[in-house]
Design a protein around this motif. Sequence first.
Motif, mmCIF file in Angstrom:
data_model
loop_
_atom_site.group_PDB
_atom_site.id
_atom_site.type_symbol
_atom_site.label_atom_id
_atom_site.label_comp_id
_atom_site.label_asym_id
_atom_site.label_seq_id
_atom_site.Cartn_x
_atom_site.Cartn_y
_atom_site.Cartn_z
ATOM 1 N N MET A 44 -14.180 25.955 52.652
ATOM 2 C CA MET A 44 -13.600 25.404 51.437
ATOM 3 C C MET A 44 -12.371 26.199 51.020
ATOM 4 N N ARG A 45 -11.411 25.546 50.397
ATOM 5 C CA ARG A 45 -10.182 26.267 50.091
ATOM 6 C C ARG A 45 -10.391 27.280 48.975
ATOM 7 N N CYS A 46 -9.583 28.277 49.003
ATOM 8 C CA CYS A 46 -9.717 29.385 48.071
ATOM 9 C C CYS A 46 -9.433 28.924 46.637
ATOM 10 N N GLN A 47 -10.252 29.384 45.682
ATOM 11 C CA GLN A 47 -10.143 28.935 44.293
ATOM 12 C C GLN A 47 -8.833 29.337 43.635
ATOM 13 N N THR A 48 -8.229 30.438 44.123
ATOM 14 C CA THR A 48 -6.998 30.859 43.466
ATOM 15 C C THR A 48 -5.837 29.928 43.826
ATOM 16 N N GLU A 49 -5.902 29.230 44.976
ATOM 17 C CA GLU A 49 -4.819 28.314 45.356
ATOM 18 C C GLU A 49 -4.844 27.063 44.490
ATOM 19 N N THR A 50 -5.908 26.291 44.615
ATOM 20 C CA THR A 50 -6.093 25.066 43.830
ATOM 21 C C THR A 50 -7.543 25.081 43.372
ATOM 22 N N VAL A 69 -13.305 9.812 61.795
ATOM 23 C CA VAL A 69 -12.869 10.688 60.699
ATOM 24 C C VAL A 69 -12.138 11.916 61.253
ATOM 25 N N SER A 70 -11.079 12.348 60.559
ATOM 26 C CA SER A 70 -10.328 13.552 60.961
ATOM 27 C C SER A 70 -10.935 14.807 60.339
ATOM 28 N N SER A 71 -10.761 15.939 61.032
ATOM 29 C CA SER A 71 -11.316 17.207 60.541
ATOM 30 C C SER A 71 -10.238 18.248 60.254
ATOM 31 N N GLN A 72 -9.041 18.041 60.809
ATOM 32 C CA GLN A 72 -7.940 18.993 60.599
ATOM 33 C C GLN A 72 -6.626 18.218 60.511
ATOM 34 N N VAL A 73 -5.581 18.879 59.993
ATOM 35 C CA VAL A 73 -4.237 18.306 60.099
ATOM 36 C C VAL A 73 -3.667 18.867 61.395
ATOM 37 N N GLY A 74 -3.434 17.978 62.370
ATOM 38 C CA GLY A 74 -3.007 18.435 63.700
ATOM 39 C C GLY A 74 -4.167 19.081 64.433
ATOM 40 N N CYS A 75 -3.857 19.804 65.499
ATOM 41 C CA CYS A 75 -4.906 20.475 66.260
ATOM 42 C C CYS A 75 -4.285 21.610 67.059
ATOM 43 N N ALA A 124 -13.777 20.350 52.853
ATOM 44 C CA ALA A 124 -14.915 19.427 52.966
ATOM 45 C C ALA A 124 -14.657 18.146 52.173
ATOM 46 N N SER A 125 -14.048 18.275 50.989
ATOM 47 C CA SER A 125 -13.803 17.086 50.145
ATOM 48 C C SER A 125 -12.832 16.123 50.823
ATOM 49 N N GLU A 126 -11.889 16.653 51.596
ATOM 50 C CA GLU A 126 -10.916 15.779 52.278
ATOM 51 C C GLU A 126 -11.565 15.062 53.468
ATOM 52 N N ILE A 127 -12.575 15.680 54.048
ATOM 53 C CA ILE A 127 -13.325 15.002 55.123
ATOM 54 C C ILE A 127 -14.183 13.898 54.496
ATOM 55 N N VAL A 128 -14.912 14.265 53.430
ATOM 56 C CA VAL A 128 -15.806 13.304 52.769
ATOM 57 C C VAL A 128 -15.014 12.127 52.196
ATOM 58 N N ASP A 129 -13.879 12.431 51.582
ATOM 59 C CA ASP A 129 -13.154 11.357 50.884
ATOM 60 C C ASP A 129 -12.559 10.323 51.833
ATOM 61 N N GLN A 130 -12.453 10.634 53.127
ATOM 62 C CA GLN A 130 -11.973 9.594 54.060
ATOM 63 C C GLN A 130 -12.931 8.405 54.041
ATOM 64 N N ASN A 177 -16.556 23.818 56.700
ATOM 65 C CA ASN A 177 -16.199 22.594 55.969
ATOM 66 C C ASN A 177 -16.823 21.367 56.624
ATOM 67 N N LEU A 178 -16.877 21.385 57.963
ATOM 68 C CA LEU A 178 -17.506 20.271 58.677
ATOM 69 C C LEU A 178 -18.973 20.151 58.259
#
Length: 370
Positions: free
Chosen positions: A1-7, A119-125, A145-151, A190-191
């Motif tokens: 999951m992304r770091c809380q200080t970023e977003t 479903v995609s798991s990353q941007v690029g590879c 994880a939310s970006e995977i689920v939201d697809q 995240n997966l």
Amino acid sequence: MRCQTETPRDLRSLNAEEAEDLLSGWGHKSYRAKQLLGWLYKKSVGSIDEMTDLPQGLREQLAASFALQPLKLAREQCSVDGTVKFLWRLEDDQLIESVLIPASIGRDGSQSDRRTLCVSSQVGCAYGCKFCASGLMGYKRNLDASEIVDQVLAVERWRLSKGTWSIGSEPLVNNIVMMGMGEPLANYDNLLRALEIFNAPWGLNIGARKITVSTSGLAPQIRRLAETPQQYHLAISLHGATDAVRDKIMPINRKYPLEELISACEAYQQAKGRMIWVEYILIDGVNTGLEQVEALGDLAKRLKCKVNLIPYNPVDSIQLKRPSDGIVSQFRDALHHLGVRVTVRIEKGTDIDAACGQLRLKSEKKFSSA
Ligand code: SAH
Ligand code: SF4
């Protein structure tokens, strides 16, 4: 999951335990967590304000600590065969894709109500397989994880906005394959969180047997996945049956050569008691020789697995070719003759670039040349 200080963390990565702890920590009754999860994963709302049966105070607490950022539809392409490809724009303007494949005919020829989302798991590879559009663009970042689920949820919102699918109140997507852009096992935490949300009764309630993880062969992570209790289905992108051929087209093979990969697959099968699938793209003059048939036959018999042959789907700026139908049939028949269960997968959506990473690649080119 992304770091809380970023977003702020997106709400659509919460599991039931976290939702319950959070809300009880804020002094709310326990049933509020169930309501929150329902808004997130059953009703797929686009904003916290739409959660109308939560008290205003709780909605404000949620908005102060979390984000809820639905994927934005950048482009949609519908194929003549019913396949729909979605290009999604993320908050940081990166693009990812998902492909909806409604199968009206099952593999055995029977009618099927399976509606699959790829479903995609990353941007690029980062893995740079020589035949793959996602590999060509390099690695940008992991999906949260939310970006995977939201697809999956975004496709449900899309369907409601269109009103074209007459399947009553059932969710549209009932089968998930992690075969979009990226290497799912390289984004392991995240997966796993996303799969938990897909699978859980408080989440999307899709059976583990209807969720497939495809990997290019990250042996240690296959062993890690083997230790999880869920019966997720595993597909291996093999594409070469000897180290010599696999090394040429899949750089990951130099890190985890075939013997290491196959023994991780055996560990997975032993732990789960389930058959894995082997995916094998047929690329003209690269992996279609007789020695590959024999080596693939040996591997398939050792794993007692089924092999899906997929004629290569040409990608702009990659100089590889799909073999003729005759070569595909010969390869299939030779494997069959060796006693291997084998099918040729009929590619869907070839008129809309439905192979992994292709739509994004084309859109990137279009946007950058505009
Ligand atoms: N990284 C994971 C999952 C994403 S790729 C993996 O490699 O398994 C999903 C599948 O699409 C893989 O089997 C991949 O090898 C296949 N694929 C990639 N490019 C393709 C192409 N041009 N034609 C046909 N299949 C392709
Ligand atoms: Fe990455 Fe899979 Fe494409 Fe290889 S086939 S580059 S691992 S997405």
